[in-house]
Design a protein around this motif. Structure first.
Motif, PDB file in Angstrom:
ATOM      1  N   LYS A 227      -0.679   3.173   9.031  1.00  0.00           N
ATOM      2  CA  LYS A 227      -1.580   3.986  10.179  1.00  0.00           C
ATOM      3  C   LYS A 227      -2.113   4.985   9.647  1.00  0.00           C
ATOM      4  O   LYS A 227      -3.019   5.753  10.106  1.00  0.00           O
ATOM      5  CB  LYS A 227      -0.571   4.316  11.245  1.00  0.00           C
ATOM      6  N   ASP A 228      -1.810   5.518   8.180  1.00  0.00           N
ATOM      7  CA  ASP A 228      -2.536   6.840   7.720  1.00  0.00           C
ATOM      8  C   ASP A 228      -3.899   6.380   7.274  1.00  0.00           C
ATOM      9  O   ASP A 228      -4.702   7.094   6.729  1.00  0.00           O
ATOM     10  CB  ASP A 228      -1.699   7.344   6.616  1.00  0.00           C
ATOM     11  N   VAL A 229      -4.066   5.193   6.953  1.00  0.00           N
ATOM     12  CA  VAL A 229      -5.405   4.712   6.247  1.00  0.00           C
ATOM     13  C   VAL A 229      -6.376   4.154   7.419  1.00  0.00           C
ATOM     14  O   VAL A 229      -5.989   3.394   8.547  1.00  0.00           O
ATOM     15  CB  VAL A 229      -5.116   3.271   5.503  1.00  0.00           C
ATOM     16  N   LYS A 230      -7.565   4.570   7.527  1.00  0.00           N
ATOM     17  CA  LYS A 230      -8.577   4.439   8.682  1.00  0.00           C
ATOM     18  C   LYS A 230      -8.930   3.120   8.526  1.00  0.00           C
ATOM     19  O   LYS A 230      -9.151   2.256   9.493  1.00  0.00           O
ATOM     20  CB  LYS A 230      -9.459   5.485   8.513  1.00  0.00           C
ATOM     21  N   LEU A 231      -9.425   2.572   7.374  1.00  0.00           N
ATOM     22  CA  LEU A 231     -10.004   1.499   7.146  1.00  0.00           C
ATOM     23  C   LEU A 231      -9.187   0.394   6.500  1.00  0.00           C
ATOM     24  O   LEU A 231      -9.164   0.527   5.061  1.00  0.00           O
ATOM     25  CB  LEU A 231     -11.518   1.643   6.342  1.00  0.00           C
ATOM     26  N   ASP A 232      -8.420  -0.423   7.037  1.00  0.00           N
ATOM     27  CA  ASP A 232      -7.343  -0.940   6.690  1.00  0.00           C
ATOM     28  C   ASP A 232      -7.973  -2.299   6.100  1.00  0.00           C
ATOM     29  O   ASP A 232      -8.638  -3.039   6.642  1.00  0.00           O
ATOM     30  CB  ASP A 232      -6.402  -1.483   7.670  1.00  0.00           C
ATOM     31  N   PRO A 233      -7.511  -2.371   4.377  1.00  0.00           N
ATOM     32  CA  PRO A 233      -8.097  -3.577   3.866  1.00  0.00           C
ATOM     33  C   PRO A 233      -7.095  -4.646   3.649  1.00  0.00           C
ATOM     34  O   PRO A 233      -7.510  -5.785   2.940  1.00  0.00           O
ATOM     35  CB  PRO A 233      -8.359  -2.877   2.485  1.00  0.00           C
ATOM     36  N   TRP A 234      -6.148  -4.640   4.405  1.00  0.00           N
ATOM     37  CA  TRP A 234      -5.120  -5.622   4.147  1.00  0.00           C
ATOM     38  C   TRP A 234      -4.923  -6.740   5.011  1.00  0.00           C
ATOM     39  O   TRP A 234      -4.093  -7.939   4.962  1.00  0.00           O
ATOM     40  CB  TRP A 234      -3.849  -4.908   4.070  1.00  0.00           C
ATOM     41  N   GLY A 235      -5.563  -6.707   6.081  1.00  0.00           N
ATOM     42  CA  GLY A 235      -5.524  -7.894   7.219  1.00  0.00           C
ATOM     43  C   GLY A 235      -4.199  -8.202   7.736  1.00  0.00           C
ATOM     44  O   GLY A 235      -3.560  -7.236   8.197  1.00  0.00           O
ATOM     45  N   LYS A 236      -3.744  -9.609   7.488  1.00  0.00           N
ATOM     46  CA  LYS A 236      -2.584  -9.738   8.103  1.00  0.00           C
ATOM     47  C   LYS A 236      -1.371  -9.348   7.209  1.00  0.00           C
ATOM     48  O   LYS A 236      -0.133  -9.872   7.440  1.00  0.00           O
ATOM     49  CB  LYS A 236      -2.442 -11.418   8.669  1.00  0.00           C
ATOM     50  N   LYS A 237      -1.509  -8.994   5.939  1.00  0.00           N
ATOM     51  CA  LYS A 237      -0.509  -8.757   4.904  1.00  0.00           C
ATOM     52  C   LYS A 237       0.558  -7.776   5.607  1.00  0.00           C
ATOM     53  O   LYS A 237       0.229  -6.723   6.249  1.00  0.00           O
ATOM     54  CB  LYS A 237      -0.972  -8.288   3.723  1.00  0.00           C
ATOM     55  N   LYS A 238       1.803  -8.043   5.312  1.00  0.00           N
ATOM     56  CA  LYS A 238       2.882  -6.884   5.637  1.00  0.00           C
ATOM     57  C   LYS A 238       2.633  -5.732   4.661  1.00  0.00           C
ATOM     58  O   LYS A 238       2.799  -5.879   3.254  1.00  0.00           O
ATOM     59  CB  LYS A 238       4.113  -7.539   5.483  1.00  0.00           C
ATOM     60  N   ILE A 239       2.492  -4.505   5.116  1.00  0.00           N
ATOM     61  CA  ILE A 239       2.525  -3.422   4.224  1.00  0.00           C
ATOM     62  C   ILE A 239       3.629  -2.256   4.566  1.00  0.00           C
ATOM     63  O   ILE A 239       3.513  -1.881   5.731  1.00  0.00           O
ATOM     64  CB  ILE A 239       1.041  -2.594   4.448  1.00  0.00           C
ATOM     65  N   TYR A 240       4.383  -2.208   3.664  1.00  0.00           N
ATOM     66  CA  TYR A 240       5.585  -1.102   3.728  1.00  0.00           C
ATOM     67  C   TYR A 240       4.925   0.213   3.235  1.00  0.00           C
ATOM     68  O   TYR A 240       4.133   0.400   2.389  1.00  0.00           O
ATOM     69  CB  TYR A 240       6.565  -1.752   2.852  1.00  0.00           C
ATOM     70  N   GLY A 241       5.503   1.177   4.089  1.00  0.00           N
ATOM     71  CA  GLY A 241       5.197   2.744   3.630  1.00  0.00           C
ATOM     72  C   GLY A 241       6.024   3.171   2.635  1.00  0.00           C
ATOM     73  O   GLY A 241       7.128   2.616   2.291  1.00  0.00           O
ATOM     74  N   VAL A 242       5.743   4.453   2.001  1.00  0.00           N
ATOM     75  CA  VAL A 242       6.454   5.040   1.114  1.00  0.00           C
ATOM     76  C   VAL A 242       6.520   6.580   1.019  1.00  0.00           C
ATOM     77  O   VAL A 242       5.310   7.101   1.331  1.00  0.00           O
ATOM     78  CB  VAL A 242       6.032   4.643  -0.381  1.00  0.00           C
ATOM     79  N   CYS A 243       7.363   7.172   0.796  1.00  0.00           N
ATOM     80  CA  CYS A 243       7.472   8.673   0.633  1.00  0.00           C
ATOM     81  C   CYS A 243       7.112   9.399  -0.611  1.00  0.00           C
ATOM     82  O   CYS A 243       7.505   8.796  -1.626  1.00  0.00           O
ATOM     83  CB  CYS A 243       8.905   9.207   1.113  1.00  0.00           C
ATOM     84  N   ILE A 244       6.138  10.464  -0.403  1.00  0.00           N
ATOM     85  CA  ILE A 244       5.712  11.076  -1.811  1.00  0.00           C
ATOM     86  C   ILE A 244       6.067  12.479  -1.573  1.00  0.00           C
ATOM     87  O   ILE A 244       5.808  13.172  -0.866  1.00  0.00           O
ATOM     88  CB  ILE A 244       4.365  10.897  -1.870  1.00  0.00           C
ATOM     89  N   HIS A 245       6.883  12.927  -2.743  1.00  0.00           N
ATOM     90  CA  HIS A 245       7.463  14.108  -2.740  1.00  0.00           C
ATOM     91  C   HIS A 245       6.296  15.052  -3.406  1.00  0.00           C
ATOM     92  O   HIS A 245       5.693  14.760  -4.531  1.00  0.00           O
ATOM     93  CB  HIS A 245       8.679  14.386  -3.460  1.00  0.00           C
TER      94      HIS A 245
END
Length: 242
Positions: free
Chosen positions: A130-148
């Motif tokens: 949801k932090d990406v405005k122009l989502d390039p992944w279509g129907k793929k499952k995309i997991y999020g990740v934390c960055i310190h």
């Protein structure tokens, strides 16, 4: 009260390579579906616990050397459990509940969502689709990740400490540092984490102050069943105490 608790926790865990960040249970519950809510009042004090790159040398290796005959499961999990459980002795007048990152409910759901907790505590920014405005992944499952902001992806969220008897209605929330702020970099981060996580490039999406040593990288890249050998533990030692 929360300041004194935080100071005591940092005094105990900081020298071992851990970080602690305060949050209110309500901050966590507010961003999740009811099925994931923690069963505590909104103003309950909690702390998310992170391991930094130095934990490997400052906590894990000494723990393995001292407790080698008692290690019967994942050494890192057992080391973290040991040190967090010892914290209860530092708060003899307080109830302390501990939830570890590896614990799951009978429904197979995790007992707490570690990355969400880190984000609302201001410890690390949880980058999601949801932090990406122009989502390039279509129907793929995309997991999020934390960055310190200091360690990039070279850290881990290990647990949640809860103090049910301490209510902190005036605790102020700190936003996590948005260190991957461009659309292009966020896409690169999620792409690398989801499809190339084995090469660790996502961990270096920002310039980091410290990363895992080569020894530590080799350890975590090794299948769990073979990690005992890297720490000088034999299968015989482990199985004796099953």
């Amino acid at each position: 009260m929360d300041g004194r608790v935080a100071e005591r926790l940092r005094g105990a865990l900081g020298p071992l390579g851990f970080e602690v960040h305060a949050l209110k249970v309500g901050w966590y519950n507010a961003v999740l579906q009811p099925a994931f809510h923690l069963p505590y009042p909104d103003d309950t004090l909690a702390f998310v616990v992170l391991s930094t790159p130095s934990m490997f040398d400052k906590a894990l290796k000494p723990f393995v050397n001292k407790e080698r005959l008692k290690i019967i499961k994942d050494p890192v999990d057992q080391c973290v459990s040991h040190h967090l459980s010892l914290l209860k002795e530092k708060f003899p007048d307080q109830k302390v509940d501990i939830i570890f990152d590896y614990e799951i409910l009978p429904s197979r759901k995790p007992k707490f969502l570690a990355q969400t907790a880190a984000h609302v505590a201001g410890a690390a920014y949880y980058y999601q689709r949801k932090d990406v405005k122009l989502d390039p992944w279509g129907k793929k499952k995309i997991y999020g990740v934390c960055i310190h902001p200091k360690y990039g992806g070279w850290f881990a969220i290990r647990g949640l400490l809860l103090f049910p008897d301490i209510q902190v209605p005036f605790l102020e929330q700190s936003a996590p540092v948005d260190c991957v702020s461009t659309e292009e970099k966020r896409i690169e981060l999620l792409e690398q984490f989801n499809f190339h996580w084995q090469d660790d490039r996502y961990r270096d999406i920002i310039e980091v102050k410290e990363r895992y040593s080569e020894e530590q990288k080799a350890y975590f890249a090794t299948p769990p069943a073979e990690r005992f050998r890297l720490l000088g533990l034999t299968r015989a030692q482990r199985s004796t105490f099953h």
